[in-house]
Design a protein around this motif. Structure first.
Motif, PDB file in Angstrom:
ATOM      1  N   VAL A 128       1.183  -5.792   3.906  1.00 21.84           N
ATOM      2  CA  VAL A 128       2.642  -5.642   4.144  1.00 21.84           C
ATOM      3  C   VAL A 128       3.434  -4.415   4.026  1.00 21.84           C
ATOM      4  CG1 VAL A 128       5.037  -6.717   3.450  1.00 21.84           C
ATOM      5  CG2 VAL A 128       2.905  -8.046   3.735  1.00 21.84           C
ATOM      6  N   GLU A 129       2.648  -3.827   2.893  1.00 25.70           N
ATOM      7  CA  GLU A 129       3.083  -2.174   2.427  1.00 25.70           C
ATOM      8  C   GLU A 129       1.957  -1.485   2.141  1.00 25.70           C
ATOM      9  OE1 GLU A 129       6.741  -1.731  -0.003  1.00 25.70           O
ATOM     10  OE2 GLU A 129       6.630  -3.975  -0.062  1.00 25.70           O
ATOM     11  N   PRO A 130       1.179  -1.085   3.223  1.00 30.90           N
ATOM     12  CA  PRO A 130      -0.013  -0.242   2.934  1.00 30.90           C
ATOM     13  C   PRO A 130       0.360   1.046   2.354  1.00 30.90           C
ATOM     14  CG  PRO A 130       0.620  -0.463   5.451  1.00 30.90           C
ATOM     15  CD  PRO A 130       1.640  -1.237   4.661  1.00 30.90           C
ATOM     16  N   GLY A 131       1.462   1.757   2.528  1.00 30.41           N
ATOM     17  CA  GLY A 131       1.884   2.910   2.152  1.00 30.41           C
ATOM     18  C   GLY A 131       1.978   2.933   0.662  1.00 30.41           C
ATOM     19  N   VAL A 151      -8.052   3.369   4.171  1.00 29.49           N
ATOM     20  CA  VAL A 151      -8.515   2.651   2.993  1.00 29.49           C
ATOM     21  C   VAL A 151      -7.624   1.517   2.734  1.00 29.49           C
ATOM     22  CG1 VAL A 151      -9.530   2.342   0.609  1.00 29.49           C
ATOM     23  CG2 VAL A 151     -10.311   3.885   2.315  1.00 29.49           C
ATOM     24  N   ALA A 152      -6.328   2.064   2.606  1.00 29.27           N
ATOM     25  CA  ALA A 152      -5.266   0.817   2.285  1.00 29.27           C
ATOM     26  C   ALA A 152      -4.998  -0.029   3.216  1.00 29.27           C
ATOM     27  CB  ALA A 152      -3.903   1.785   1.952  1.00 29.27           C
ATOM     28  N   ILE A 153      -5.334  -0.078   4.527  1.00 31.08           N
ATOM     29  CA  ILE A 153      -5.313  -1.077   5.482  1.00 31.08           C
ATOM     30  C   ILE A 153      -6.615  -1.703   5.587  1.00 31.08           C
ATOM     31  CG2 ILE A 153      -5.064  -1.353   7.943  1.00 31.08           C
ATOM     32  CD1 ILE A 153      -3.154   1.201   8.018  1.00 31.08           C
ATOM     33  N   PHE A 154      -7.691  -1.145   5.587  1.00 30.61           N
ATOM     34  CA  PHE A 154      -9.206  -1.739   5.750  1.00 30.61           C
ATOM     35  C   PHE A 154      -9.443  -2.574   4.493  1.00 30.61           C
ATOM     36  CE2 PHE A 154     -13.554  -1.813   4.987  1.00 30.61           C
ATOM     37  CZ  PHE A 154     -14.298  -2.294   6.221  1.00 30.61           C
TER      38      PHE A 154
END
Length: 165
Positions: free
Chosen positions: A28-31, A51-54
């Motif tokens: 929801v909040e990859p940042g 990496v924060a998404i994968f």
């Protein structure tokens, strides 16, 4: 269905639910999750967002695979837990004052260092659950479903429904 079969399913579904929830909460909040990863200092800056998404997407996929008991999903969860336990031990060992990031940005306001040890204990408990699932499979000679078999089964059901229409 025996109690041990229900226990196996319950342990599998709870573990899967934790991974699905944790993955979605980070997606929801990859940042925000990328900022947490940056605090650990183990991912190069250029790879933080990918990496924060994968990683959370992999958690969700592994969780969904475990819901349907698809071959390889338990091994993937075991590997992810191994990674998470390693990172938590590293963070505790060097005294990082960061949040574990296990469930996304909702934990950003948590008491940073104090959340690392409970997160480590939680992950070790989940690893024990993984061991139980592997032992149960071995003792009962249960085989998880191959992804190809699941797809074939779903396609055959659809073909059967289409034939009656």
């Amino acid at each position: 269905m025996s109690i041990s079969n229900w226990l196996y399913k319950l342990c599998r579904w709870v573990l899967a639910g934790v991974f699905i929830y944790a993955g979605f909460s980070k997606l929801v909040e990859p940042g925000a999750f990328a900022a947490l990863l940056e605090a650990y200092g183990v991912v190069p800056a250029s790879l933080l967002l990918p990496v924060a998404i994968f990683l959370p997407a992999l958690e969700v996929a592994a969780g969904l695979g475990l819901v349907f008991d698809i071959e390889g999903s338990l091994a993937l969860i075991a590997g992810l837990l191994g990674l998470f336990v390693s990172m938590l031990i590293y963070a505790i060992w060097i005294g990082l004052d960061v949040d574990c990031g296990c469930f996304g940005s909702e934990e950003l306001t948590a008491a940073a260092l104090h959340s690392l040890r409970p997160a480590l204990y939680r992950d070790l408990f989940m690893l024990a659950d993984v061991v139980f699932l592997y032992v149960w499979r071995r003792c009962t000679a249960t085989r998880p479903v191959e992804a190809r078999q699941l797809v074939d089964k779903l396609l055959n059901k659809r073909r059967t429904k289409d034939a009656y229409v």
